[in-house]
Write an enzyme that holds these catalytic residues in place. Structure first.
Site, PDB file in Angstrom:
ATOM      1  N   GLN A  76       0.798  -1.225   0.000  1.00 27.53           N
ATOM      2  CA  GLN A  76       0.000   0.000   0.000  1.00 27.53           C
ATOM      3  C   GLN A  76       0.835   1.282   0.000  1.00 27.53           C
ATOM      4  OE1 GLN A  76      -4.018   0.266   1.903  1.00 27.53           O
ATOM      5  NE2 GLN A  76      -2.868   1.364   3.457  1.00 27.53           N
ATOM      6  N   GLU A  77       1.943   1.291   0.741  1.00 27.59           N
ATOM      7  CA  GLU A  77       2.749   2.501   0.827  1.00 27.59           C
ATOM      8  C   GLU A  77       4.234   2.178   0.820  1.00 27.59           C
ATOM      9  OE1 GLU A  77       1.584   5.394   3.846  1.00 27.59           O
ATOM     10  OE2 GLU A  77      -0.209   4.193   4.217  1.00 27.59           O
ATOM     11  N   HIS A  99      -1.670  10.035   9.999  1.00 32.23           N
ATOM     12  CA  HIS A  99      -2.841  10.577   9.304  1.00 32.23           C
ATOM     13  C   HIS A  99      -3.741   9.433   8.849  1.00 32.23           C
ATOM     14  CE1 HIS A  99      -0.711  10.055   5.105  1.00 32.23           C
ATOM     15  NE2 HIS A  99      -0.571   9.007   5.899  1.00 32.23           N
ATOM     16  N   ARG A 100      -4.770   9.758   8.056  1.00 35.39           N
ATOM     17  CA  ARG A 100      -5.573   8.777   7.341  1.00 35.39           C
ATOM     18  C   ARG A 100      -5.557   9.139   5.861  1.00 35.39           C
ATOM     19  NH1 ARG A 100      -8.278   5.112  10.775  1.00 35.39           N
ATOM     20  NH2 ARG A 100      -8.100   3.858   8.886  1.00 35.39           N
ATOM     21  N   SER A 101      -5.986   8.207   5.018  1.00 36.99           N
ATOM     22  CA  SER A 101      -5.991   8.484   3.573  1.00 36.99           C
ATOM     23  C   SER A 101      -7.014   9.554   3.213  1.00 36.99           C
ATOM     24  CB  SER A 101      -6.262   7.199   2.788  1.00 36.99           C
ATOM     25  OG  SER A 101      -7.441   6.578   3.245  1.00 36.99           O
ATOM     26  N   LYS A 104      -3.514   6.343  15.310  1.00 33.63           N
ATOM     27  CA  LYS A 104      -4.510   7.063  14.519  1.00 33.63           C
ATOM     28  C   LYS A 104      -5.660   7.427  15.460  1.00 33.63           C
ATOM     29  CE  LYS A 104      -3.622   4.733  10.086  1.00 33.63           C
ATOM     30  NZ  LYS A 104      -4.138   3.721   9.127  1.00 33.63           N
TER      31      LYS A 104
END
Length: 426
Positions: free
Chosen positions: A165-166, A366-368, A338
C-alpha cells in the site's frame, strides 16, 4: 476560570480530501474563545476500529453523509458538556463515552465523539494562549518527528497494479526537521523525474505518492533507492519503510495479494519480508501480516524484530487493550497511532503511554481521507513520538501538517530535538 466553561458546541458536515463527508465540531467558551477540529477518515480500515457513523442514504454522497453524527453533537453531546470546564479533557471524554455506552462508539459515532474531543483540546489551548503541543505535552515537548513520508502508493490507495500500500522514505540522518523535509522533497521530485523519463505515470494516489503501474512491487523499492542516490543522498541516512496493509490480503489462514493474484502462507509472507529487508535499506514494515494473525505476528517479530521496526496498525488500532495483548504475546515492536481508530484524545494518550512504557515505538499517523486539520503534527511533538506519517509533500491536506511542524520547530528554537534511527528502538 469560569470563562473557560463550554457555552456552545456546533457540529457540521464538511469534506475530506477524497470529497467524502466528515465531521467538524466547533466549541465556543463563555469568554467567547472558539476553536474547532475536523476528523479524518480511512480507506484501508481494520475491523477492530471504532465505528464511523454514516447515514447510509444513497441519495446523499453515495451513502457517506454524516448528518446523524452531526446531529448527535448538536442534540446529545452539547447538553451533557455545556457548562463544563474545557480544561478537564479526560472528564469530558468520559462523559461522551458514558453517553455512547457501546464497545465501539457506534451509538453516537466515533467521528462525532472525536470531533468534540479534539475541539475541546484545541479550544483549551487557545484560551490559555499556548500552542496545542505545549497544552498536551508540557514543557518537555520538544522532539521533532522523523517523517515516514509516502512517495509511492499502491494497494487500496491507488488504482495501479501494486499490492503493497505505501512505499515511504525516512530521513533518519538529518539534523533538523527543516533539513529532513528538504531531503525528502528532493527524493520525491527526483522519483517523479525518473518515472517521467521512463514513460511512467506521475499521477498521485490518495496520500500524494506517485501511483505508477510497475512490473513488480520490488521494482518500486528499486526506483526509490535509485531516487535517493540520484538526489545526492545515501541509504545510510535515508531509509525505506513499507506499509503492506496485509489485512487486505488475508483470506482465512492464508494471504492473496489481489493485484498480482499471488497466494502465500503466513510463513511465506514472512520469508518475503526477510528477503526484502536483507536486500534493501528497509527499516520499518507496517502491517506485514493480518490483523487477526497473532501467531504469525509472533513469528514475524521473533525473526525480524531485532532488525526493523514492525508497526501494528490494523493489529492494534490505537486500542490499549489490543496493544496490551501484543505486549503479552510479543507481537510487533511499534504502534501506529490514529486518533480516529479509538475515538477520543484521552484514549489515544493512554495507548501512547502504554506502548512507550513497554519499549514500543509510536508513529503518529494521518488517514488516507484527510483534512486541513493539523492536530496530529502537534500531537507528535507533544508526546515526543519521534515519528510521524502524514503522506507525500504534495496535496494541501498533507503539506498542512509539514508546514505546521516547520512552524513548531521555529517556535522551539534551540530546544528542538530531531529524532533519528534510535527512536525506532533498534
Amino acid at each position: 476560570m469560569n470563562g473557560l466553561r463550554i457555552e456552545r458546541i456546533e457540529g457540521r458536515q464538511v469534506l475530506d480530501s477524497r470529497g467524502n463527508p466528515t465531521v467538524e465540531a466547533q466549541i465556543t467558551l463563555q469568554n467567547g474563545v472558539t476553536a474547532g477540529a475536523i476528523v479524518p477518515s480511512g480507506a484501508s480500515t481494520g475491523e477492530h476500529e471504532a465505528h464511523e457513523l454514516r447515514d447510509g442514504n444513497m441519495a446523499l454522497y453515495g451513502g457517506k453523509s454524516v448528518t446523524q453524527a452531526v446531529e448527535n453533537i448538536n442534540s446529545k453531546i452539547l447538553p451533557k458538556l455545556k457548562g463544563a470546564s474545557v480544561l478537564r479533557q479526560t472528564e469530558l471524554d468520559n462523559i461522551m463515552l458514558s453517553l455512547d455506552n457501546t464497545p465501539n462508539k457506534s451509538k453516537l459515532g466515533a467521528n462525532a465523539i472525536l470531533a468534540v474531543s479534539l475541539a475541546c483540546a484545541k479550544t483549551a489551548a487557545k484560551a490559555l494562549n499556548i500552542p496545542l503541543y505545549s497544552y498536551l505535552g508540557g514543557c518537555y515537548s520538544q522532539t521533532m518527528p522523523v517523517p515516514m513520508m509516502n512517495i509511492l502508493n499502491g494497494g487500496a490507495h491507488s488504482n495501479n497494479n501494486i499490492d503493497i500500500q505505501e512505499f515511504m522514505i525516512m530521513p533518519v540522518g538529518a539534523k533538523s526537521f527543516e533539513e529532513c523535509l528538504s531531503s525528502c522533497c528532493n527524493v520525491y521530485h527526483t522519483l517523479g523525474k525518473i518515472l517521467k523519463e521512463r514513460g511512467l505515470t506521475t499521477a498521485v494516489g490518495d496520500e500524494g505518492g506517485f501511483a505508477p503501474s510497475l512490473n513488480s512491487d520490488e521494482e518500486a523499492i528499486e526506483l526509490i533507492t535509485e531516487a535517493i542516490i540520484q538526489a545526492g543522498l545515501n541509504t545510510n541516512k535515508m531509509k525505506i519503510a513499507l506499509d503492506a496493509a496485509a489485512s487486505e490480503w488475508q483470506k482465512g489462514s492464508s494471504y492473496t495479494l489481489p493485484k498480482r493474484g499471488t497466494d502465500m502462507t503466513s510463513q511465506q509472507l514472512i520469508d518475503y519480508w526477510k528477503q526484502l529487508v536483507n536486500k534493501y535499506p528497509i527499516i520499518s514494515i507496517e502491517d506485514g501480516l493480518g490483523e487477526n494473525d497473532w501467531e504469525g505476528w509472533q513469528d514475524l517479530t521473533q525473526q525480524l524484530g531485532g532488525k526493523v521496526q514492525l508497526v501494528g496498525d490494523d493489529l492494534f488500532v490505537t486500542n490499549a487493550r489490543r496493544v496490551q495483548q501484543g505486549i503479552q504475546q510479543r507481537a510487533g515492536n511499534s504502534v501506529l497511532i490514529k486518533i480516529n481508530q479509538i475515538g477520543t484524545l484521552s484514549e489515544t494518550m493512554q495507548t501512547i503511554e502504554l506502548a512507550k512504557s513497554y519499549g514500543y515505538s509510536t508513529v503518529i499517523s494521518h488517514r488516507s481521507g484527510e483534512t486541513e486539520d493539523t492536530t496530529i503534527a502537534d500531537l507528535a511533538v507533544a508526546v515526543n513520538a519521534g515519528q510521524i506519517k502524514t503522506g507525500a509533500p504534495c496535496r494541501g491536506e498533507r503539506t498542512a501538517k509539514y508546514n505546521r511542524l516547520l512552524r513548531i520547530e521555529e517556535q522551539l528554537g534551540k530546544s528542538a530535538l530531531y529524532g533519528n534511527s534510535k527512536i525506532l528502538g533498534l
